[in-house]
Structure formats: structure tokens, C-alpha cells
Scaffold this motif. Structure first.
Motif, PDB file in Angstrom:
ATOM      1  N   HIS A 439       0.820  -1.278   0.026  1.00  0.00           N
ATOM      2  CA  HIS A 439       0.051  -0.139   0.032  1.00  0.00           C
ATOM      3  C   HIS A 439       0.748   1.437   0.162  1.00  0.00           C
ATOM      4  CE1 HIS A 439      -2.476   3.158   1.980  1.00  0.00           C
ATOM      5  NE2 HIS A 439      -3.450   2.605   1.185  1.00  0.00           N
ATOM      6  N   PHE A 440       2.003   1.177   0.646  1.00  0.00           N
ATOM      7  CA  PHE A 440       2.857   2.321   0.967  1.00  0.00           C
ATOM      8  C   PHE A 440       3.444   2.754  -0.488  1.00  0.00           C
ATOM      9  CE2 PHE A 440       7.237   4.055   0.989  1.00  0.00           C
ATOM     10  CZ  PHE A 440       6.939   5.163   2.044  1.00  0.00           C
ATOM     11  N   LEU A 441       4.035   1.770  -1.187  1.00  0.00           N
ATOM     12  CA  LEU A 441       4.549   1.682  -2.590  1.00  0.00           C
ATOM     13  C   LEU A 441       3.716   2.094  -3.473  1.00  0.00           C
ATOM     14  CD1 LEU A 441       6.989  -1.286  -2.651  1.00  0.00           C
ATOM     15  CD2 LEU A 441       7.739   1.207  -2.546  1.00  0.00           C
ATOM     16  N   GLN A 442       2.322   1.802  -3.360  1.00  0.00           N
ATOM     17  CA  GLN A 442       1.244   2.202  -4.437  1.00  0.00           C
ATOM     18  C   GLN A 442       0.902   3.598  -4.273  1.00  0.00           C
ATOM     19  OE1 GLN A 442      -1.440  -0.887  -3.483  1.00  0.00           O
ATOM     20  NE2 GLN A 442      -0.864  -2.345  -5.429  1.00  0.00           N
ATOM     21  N   ASN A 443       0.863   4.246  -3.037  1.00  0.00           N
ATOM     22  CA  ASN A 443       0.506   5.441  -2.761  1.00  0.00           C
ATOM     23  C   ASN A 443       1.720   6.554  -2.612  1.00  0.00           C
ATOM     24  OD1 ASN A 443      -2.577   5.027  -2.720  1.00  0.00           O
ATOM     25  ND2 ASN A 443      -1.605   3.534  -1.604  1.00  0.00           N
ATOM     26  N   LYS A 444       2.819   5.888  -2.635  1.00  0.00           N
ATOM     27  CA  LYS A 444       4.071   6.946  -2.228  1.00  0.00           C
ATOM     28  C   LYS A 444       4.145   8.219  -3.404  1.00  0.00           C
ATOM     29  CE  LYS A 444       9.255   6.634  -2.236  1.00  0.00           C
ATOM     30  NZ  LYS A 444      10.186   5.487  -2.611  1.00  0.00           N
ATOM     31  N   LYS A 445       4.399   9.358  -2.626  1.00  0.00           N
ATOM     32  CA  LYS A 445       4.619  10.693  -3.475  1.00  0.00           C
ATOM     33  C   LYS A 445       6.166  10.471  -3.948  1.00  0.00           C
ATOM     34  CE  LYS A 445       1.322  12.799  -0.485  1.00  0.00           C
ATOM     35  NZ  LYS A 445       0.896  13.799   0.575  1.00  0.00           N
ATOM     36  N   THR A 446       6.010  11.458  -4.951  1.00  0.00           N
ATOM     37  CA  THR A 446       7.591  11.631  -5.363  1.00  0.00           C
ATOM     38  C   THR A 446       8.613  11.706  -4.530  1.00  0.00           C
ATOM     39  OG1 THR A 446       6.553  12.337  -7.482  1.00  0.00           O
ATOM     40  CG2 THR A 446       8.760  12.744  -7.353  1.00  0.00           C
ATOM     41  N   SER A 447       9.547  11.150  -4.188  1.00  0.00           N
ATOM     42  CA  SER A 447      10.921  11.120  -3.824  1.00  0.00           C
ATOM     43  C   SER A 447      10.260  11.049  -2.095  1.00  0.00           C
ATOM     44  CB  SER A 447      11.403  12.329  -3.844  1.00  0.00           C
ATOM     45  OG  SER A 447      11.649  12.539  -5.301  1.00  0.00           O
ATOM     46  N   GLU A 448       9.186  10.716  -1.916  1.00  0.00           N
ATOM     47  CA  GLU A 448       8.774  10.569  -0.499  1.00  0.00           C
ATOM     48  C   GLU A 448       9.687   9.647   0.519  1.00  0.00           C
ATOM     49  OE1 GLU A 448       4.798   9.048   2.424  1.00  0.00           O
ATOM     50  OE2 GLU A 448       5.048   9.449   0.280  1.00  0.00           O
ATOM     51  N   LYS A 449      10.164   9.681   1.421  1.00  0.00           N
ATOM     52  CA  LYS A 449      10.914   8.902   2.088  1.00  0.00           C
ATOM     53  C   LYS A 449      10.338   7.408   2.330  1.00  0.00           C
ATOM     54  CE  LYS A 449      13.462   8.413   6.728  1.00  0.00           C
ATOM     55  NZ  LYS A 449      13.692   9.123   7.777  1.00  0.00           N
ATOM     56  N   ASP A 450      11.213   6.177   2.023  1.00  0.00           N
ATOM     57  CA  ASP A 450      10.765   5.060   2.274  1.00  0.00           C
ATOM     58  C   ASP A 450      10.207   4.764   3.653  1.00  0.00           C
ATOM     59  OD1 ASP A 450      10.538   4.060  -0.428  1.00  0.00           O
ATOM     60  OD2 ASP A 450      12.551   3.716  -0.467  1.00  0.00           O
ATOM     61  N   SER A 451       9.471   4.028   3.983  1.00  0.00           N
ATOM     62  CA  SER A 451       9.056   3.154   5.207  1.00  0.00           C
ATOM     63  C   SER A 451      10.230   2.508   5.761  1.00  0.00           C
ATOM     64  CB  SER A 451       7.784   2.493   5.262  1.00  0.00           C
ATOM     65  OG  SER A 451       7.877   1.318   4.690  1.00  0.00           O
ATOM     66  N   GLU A 452      10.182   2.120   6.800  1.00  0.00           N
ATOM     67  CA  GLU A 452      11.189   1.189   7.175  1.00  0.00           C
ATOM     68  C   GLU A 452      11.202  -0.169   6.800  1.00  0.00           C
ATOM     69  OE1 GLU A 452      12.837  -0.887  11.508  1.00  0.00           O
ATOM     70  OE2 GLU A 452      11.246   0.738  11.804  1.00  0.00           O
ATOM     71  N   PHE A 453      10.168  -0.826   6.613  1.00  0.00           N
ATOM     72  CA  PHE A 453       9.994  -2.101   6.005  1.00  0.00           C
ATOM     73  C   PHE A 453      10.544  -2.155   4.716  1.00  0.00           C
ATOM     74  CE2 PHE A 453       6.372  -2.683   9.317  1.00  0.00           C
ATOM     75  CZ  PHE A 453       7.188  -3.652  10.105  1.00  0.00           C
ATOM     76  N   VAL A 454      10.060  -0.956   3.826  1.00  0.00           N
ATOM     77  CA  VAL A 454      10.552  -0.880   2.540  1.00  0.00           C
ATOM     78  C   VAL A 454      12.053  -0.878   2.265  1.00  0.00           C
ATOM     79  CG1 VAL A 454      10.379   0.292   0.286  1.00  0.00           C
ATOM     80  CG2 VAL A 454       8.294  -0.210   1.594  1.00  0.00           C
TER      81      VAL A 454
END
Length: 643
Positions: A439-454
Motif C-alpha cells: 500500500h505504501f509503494l502504491q501510494n508513495k509520493k514523488t521522492s517520499e522517504k521510504d518506510s522502514e519495512f521498504v
């Protein structure tokens, strides 16, 4: 002031080449302190006069240490910024002030939020304005500067294409503050910050060259070898709109402040014998003779007395008598750098070899800043050390997780989820992690910091690729070390400073392995890149362990990265490769699949890493051949670091 110090140290002969006062420093740190001291002196002078200090400020990695030193002066020396008014050079158009790459945010984080400046005194172009309002804003921006009496001090950097601010090549000397379309080189250089070229804005608002030239004082900073060529053009070349920084030659109070590596292409550094008398040390002789031979397209042994006399080397000839004698000495020195035994040749006379014969089986520790630098930068040597029976350890200093594309991470996560379902080994926790990360990757904004899991997933991808390379080369699992140095783990391009923990991790590994050889990435040119930070960690660890008995037998060799090679006069060990060895190195690089076909931080070079590496290695071999040495398919080169 820097300009006065620079004027005192520049000889008249140097000024005949350099058309701008130029100050050289041993390091970017030292240079930044000098510039910060000048700015602080100006602020204090204005305070004593009851006046404001109007500063033009720059962004990017270059001025960061200047700002850090000003913050230190504020906290430790009581330097106040209450009388300071600032105008920033530029801002990306369409970028909001809180965006990760916004210069509004940069200035808040790097300076404004840590000093006592009045926020109302901080002016930065507004990148969010409707297009129809930009022109009027730019007029008012310059008018405000004029109403304050102009800029007392303008701090600048320089782009690889010669831009100052975002005044790209083609900008006129009388250009106004305006909306500018960014050059492709500028966008490529910013791609790292934005997570890829496609995400870099195409326009920016920039202070015009006219306003820069009207500043009472201008200081341009430049660090690193990658800026050396454009700095040479700006300082020694003609004034031209194709290199906007060259306009500064017409300013009456300007200084270029450089570290030594950035000055590498200036005449006084590249060919100092053309500037003044030099001390003809063996290293200087090698530098002069190889430069002469390559310039004339002649092998070293074919250089004549006339060649020396006609190209500024008459002093050298007068000292040694005949070109023949000098040629033989330099040729023999070049030949002695070439070895097929990077760990030393057992039972051989090693007096003229770059490495020792004993111990015949050495413990070798290769430091790789990212999980692929070992195979890219010294893959042939890496393989040869293993094949020749040495105990080779590899230490991957960082996870390299930010260089993995989102879709690559998604693909791996999906595989794991499908694998678990296929074999009935799903767990609620694993499913929840996968669902959240997807869900995070599908909704990630441009250059947004990755989550810890990612970030962890991306790190595992690169770790797996490094293991695959080591298996390919023949390194057992117990000799592979993943350090995951904490300074790197921010999830952003901007990293933390090295800490005691980083130093301790590196030192403990060296102490455990007790190597006879250390190989490390010697990219000294870039003071802010990961390679340089990782090298600083190695240097600090080596210095801390220097008195240990095992370190008395340890030699440190430095290799370069995928793009550049050591100058041939500096190379102390050149390891030749056959066509088969070049191909084997290529196959080792192919193990890093996440770094092929659309790398996140490709930059302006569209070649894949294996192509860059092979081109570089072939170029090194070709230079040796041009100097009259044997013809090899390719060569990897190293410089020894003495500690």
C-alpha cells in the motif's frame, strides 16, 4: 579577507593563467571555515556600524560546511544574525516550501532554524506562484535588493555546465531575475536528490547574473575533481555565455575558493613547470614526462631533447643532461607498476614490484562503500586475489537501499508473498507487513522517504546481489561482512555525519581480520559523497589501530569508482586483464540486477555500470600502451596510501 589572502599567495606567473583571484585549500573543511570567517567578519563590521549585512546565499552540498561553521560561531562565539538580511539565489519552480528538495526547507534546516536571524529577513524565490505572477515577483525581488543598497556578499557554487545560480549556459551578462528552463546536465546532477531524473523539475526561478555582478563581494566555492574541468574554463578560459561563471572575471572583488582536487585542471596544478620553477622530485618528473608524451602522442622512449625544450621542460633537461636518461628512468618506473600478482608474487624478487612477496598467502580486506563497488571498481583484481590463494574478505559498508527502484522492491515482495502462499507458510505478521508495504509503494509520493519495512526490503535485495557476486568470485560466506554503517541509514540522499559507532564498526572488523592488505574506495574528490564518507571511516579506523603490531604489516591500497581513474602519474599498481577476465568481471557485475536497466541514480551518464567500468579499464590500458608499454585488454589501477 579571502581575496587579500589569495592575492598574496598567487604569483604573477600564475595570474597570467588565472583571470580570477583563486584561493586553494587542502580540504573543503578548511576552505569552508575561511569563507565563514569572512562572512562573520562582515556581519560584525556591519553591527559596529549599526547597519544591516545583506547576504546572497546559495544552496546545495557545496556551502553546507560554511553554514555549519556559521552555526558553530553563533552557538560558541556569540555571533548574532539579528542584523542580517538574506536573499537566496534560486528555487525550483512548482516545488512547495516543505518539499524535501525545496530550497526553503534546505535553508531552514541548514541555517535559519539554528541561528537568531529574523525570519522576515530571509528571502527565497517562491516556486509556487502562478506562472502569470512570476515576472512581477522577479522584478520586486531585485528591487528589494536595490532598496537595501545591494548585496554586500554573494556566495556562489558552480554547476558542471558552468551555471551560477540557475543561470544556465546561454544566459546573458545583463540577465534579470527570471524563470529559467533547466539544462539537462543540471537536472541530471539533481536526479540523486529527487530519486530519478524524471522527478526533477524542469524550471526554476533564479537571481539574474546582473544582480550577482552588482554584489559588492562575490565568493564562488567549488569542491571535488568532478568540478575541476569547468572551474578551469571559468578561471583561465575566455569570458563566454556558454560558461556563465566566466562572467565573474569582470567582477572587481571576486574570489574562487577551491579544494586541491577541484583545482586539478588549473595550470599551476596540472603543469606547474609552466608557471614557476618546481622541485624536480621523482613524482614531479613522472608527471611532467607522461604529460609531455601523451600531449605529443609519443611513447616515452621516443621523446627528444627538442621536445623537452619546446614544451617548458628545459629546466628538467638542464638538470639531467639528456632526454634519453630521463626517458629510461620514467619508462622503467611505469613498467614496474604493472603486475599480475596484486597480492605479491611468491618467491620472487619484489624490490621493483608494487607488492611484497611475503607473506605468500595474505589476508585481504576489501571495503566496498555500496554492495557493488567491489566488483565494479576492482573486479579483476578481486578475482585474481582469490584465484591466487589469498584469504579475501569483503566488507560492504552501507546497505545501498536508496538505490533500489520501487518497482524492484515491489516485485521481490510479491515473490515472497506468492512463495509463502504456494508452500503454505504464511503468517499473519508477514501478511500484514506485505499489505502495508504494498500500500505504501502504491501510494508513495514523488521522492517520499521510504518506510522502514521498504528500506529493509531494498537492503535485502542489494545484500542478496552482493552475496551472489561473492559466490561467483569464490568468497565463502564467513568472509562476507555487511556493516550497515548507521550514518547511511536515513532513507534519504542526505546522510548523517559519521559517528563513533561508524568508526568502531570499521575498526573492529579490521582488528578481527588483521589484514596484510586493505583495499578501499579512494574517491577523494567528492567531499560529500558516500564513497568519501566511507573512506573517512576507514582512515579514522586505520589511524586508531596504527600502533597495533599487525598494522605494521598492513598496506592500504585505494581504488577509484566507476567513472574516473587515477591520473597515470599517480598509479602505483596496475593490474592487467585479459579479454576473458574482462568478460568474467562483466558477469560478476551482472549479479547486481537491481542496478541494471534504469538505475535510480543514473545521472548524466546513460551507460550501465559494466560499460563504464570496461571503458575506464580499457582507457587505462590504452594510456600505458600509448606511453610505450605492452598492450593489454584492460587494467585496474591503485594508489597506495601511507599511514
Amino acid at each position: 579577507m579571502i581575496s587579500e589572502r589569495s592575492q598574496r599567495t598567487i604569483r604573477p606567473e600564475v595570474r597570467s593563467f588565472e583571470k580570477v583571484p583563486t584561493a586553494l585549500y587542502a580540504s573543503a573543511d578548511e576552505a569552508s571555515r575561511a569563507v565563514a570567517e569572512e562572512i562573520a567578519a562582515l556581519i560584525r563590521q556591519k553591527q559596529s556600524e549599526g547597519a544591516s549585512a545583506v547576504l546572497g546565499l546559495a544552496t546545495g552540498s557545496t556551502p553546507k560546511k560554511v553554514y555549519a561553521e556559521l552555526i558553530r560561531m553563533h552557538r560558541q562565539e556569540g555571533l548574532s544574525f539579528r542584523n542580517v538580511i538574506t536573499f537566496n539565489l534560486d528555487e525550483y519552480y512548482s516545488l512547495g516550501p516543505d518539499a524535501l528538495q525545496s530550497y526553503h526547507r534546505f535553508m531552514r534546516e541548514q541555517l535559519f532554524d539554528q541561528i537568531d536571524i529574523d525570519p522576515a529577513h530571509c528571502h527565497i524565490p517562491d516556486g509556487t506562484l502562478p506562472i502569470q505572477e512570476v515576472y512581477q515577483f522577479c522584478l520586486q525581488y531585485e528591487q528589494h535588493i536595490r532598496e537595501l543598497g545591494g548585496l554586500d556578499f554573494q556566495l556562489l557554487g558552480i554547476g558542471r555546465n558552468g551555471h551560477i545560480g540557475f543561470n544556465e549556459p546561454g544566459s546573458h551578462v545583463n540577465s534579470h531575475t527570471r524563470l529559467m528552463t533547466l539544462d539537462q546536465t543540471t537536472r541530471a546532477d539533481a536526479a540523486t536528490e529527487f530519486g530519478g531524473l524524471a522527478n526533477v523539475p524542469r524550471k526554476a526561478i533564479t537571481l539574474g547574473i546582473r544582480a550577482i555582478m552588482q554584489a559588492k563581494r562575490v565568493v564562488l566555492l567549488a569542491w571535488g575533481e568532478h568540478k575541476a574541468a569547468i572551474v578551469q574554463q571559468a578561471v583561465e578560459g575566455p569570458v563566454t555565455e556558454s560558461v556563465p561563471a566566466s562572467y565573474l572575471q569582470g567582477h572587481t572583488n571576486v574570489a574562487f575558493v577551491l579544494d586541491v582536487s577541484c583545482a586539478a585542471s588549473l595550470t599551476r596544478q596540472k603543469t606547474p613547470w609552466l608557471v614557476d620553477a618546481v622541485e624536480w622530485s621523482p613524482q614531479m618528473i613522472k608527471k611532467a614526462v607522461t604529460h609531455l608524451a601523451l600531449s605529443l602522442g609519443k611513447p616515452v622512449l621516443k621523446l627528444t631533447n627538442q621536445d623537452y625544450n619546446q614544451h617548458g621542460l628545459s629546466d628538467l633537461l638542464a638538470l639531467y643532461g639528456q632526454a634519453y636518461d630521463i626517458n629510461i628512468t620514467v619508462f622503467n618506473g611505469l613498467q614496474q607498476t604493472i603486475t599480475g600478482w596484486p597480492g605479491g608474487k611468491p618467491n620472487a624478487d619484489d624490490r621493483n614490484r608494487p607488492e611484497r612477496a611475503n607473506p605468500a598467502r595474505k589476508r585481504v580486506l576489501i571495503f566496498s562503500p555500496h554492495p557493488d563497488d567491489d566488483i565494479i571498481s576492482m573486479g579483476g583484481t578481486f578475482q585474481r586475489l582469490v584465484d591466487q590463494g589469498h584469504e579475501v574478505h569483503v566488507a560492504y559498508q552501507t546497505s545501498g537501499n536508496i538505490a533500489v527502484a520501487d518497482d524492484e522492491a515491489y516485485r521481490f515482495m510479491e515473490f515472497v508473498a506468492d512463495f509463502n502462499r504456494q508452500f503454505g507458510i504464511e503468517s499473519e505478521e508477514a501478511t500484514a507487513i506485505f499489505t502495508y508495504s504494498r500500500h505504501f509503494l502504491q501510494n508513495k509520493k514523488t521522492s517520499e522517504k521510504d518506510s522502514e519495512f521498504v528500506r529493509r526490503v531494498k537492503g535485502l535485495i542489494r545484500r542478496g546481489e552482493a552475496k551472489a557476486t561473492c559466490r561467483f568470485v569464490g568468497i565463502p560466506a564467513e568472509q562476507i561482512h555487511f556493516l550497515d554503517l548507521p550514518f547511511y541509514e536515513t532513507g534519504l540522499v542526505q546522510k548523517k555525519p559519521l559517528s563513533e559507532t561508524d568508526y568502531r564498526i570499521v575498526a573492529e572488523l579490521i582488528e578481527t581480520v588483521k589484514p596484510h592488505q586493505i583495499f578501499a574506495a579512494g574517491d577523494l574528490a567528492d567531499p560529500h559523497g558516500t564513497h568519501k564518507v566511507c573512506l573517512d571511516a576507514v582512515f579514522e579506523a586505520v589511524n586508531r589501530l596504527n600502533n597495533e603490531p599487525f598494522m605494521q604489516q598492513c598496506w592500504l591500497w585505494l581504488y577509484k569508482g566507476a567513472w574516473d581513474e587515477w591520473d597515470i602519474d599517480l598509479i602505483e599498481m596496475a593490474v592487467p586483464m585479459s579479454p576473458d577476465q574482462v568478460m568474467r568481471k562483466r558477469l560478476g557485475i551482472f549479479k547486481h540486477q537491481s542496478q541494471k536497466d534504469g538505475v535510480v541514480f543514473q545521472g548524466s551518464d546513460s551507460r550501465e555500470f559494466w560499460q563504464r567500468a570496461e571503458d575506464r579499464n580499457r582507457t587505462t590500458a590504452r594510456l600505458y600502451n600509448q606511453l610505450g608499454l605492452a598492450e593489454y585488454e584492460a587494467m585496474e589501477a591503485f594508489v597506495r596510501w601511507y599511514f
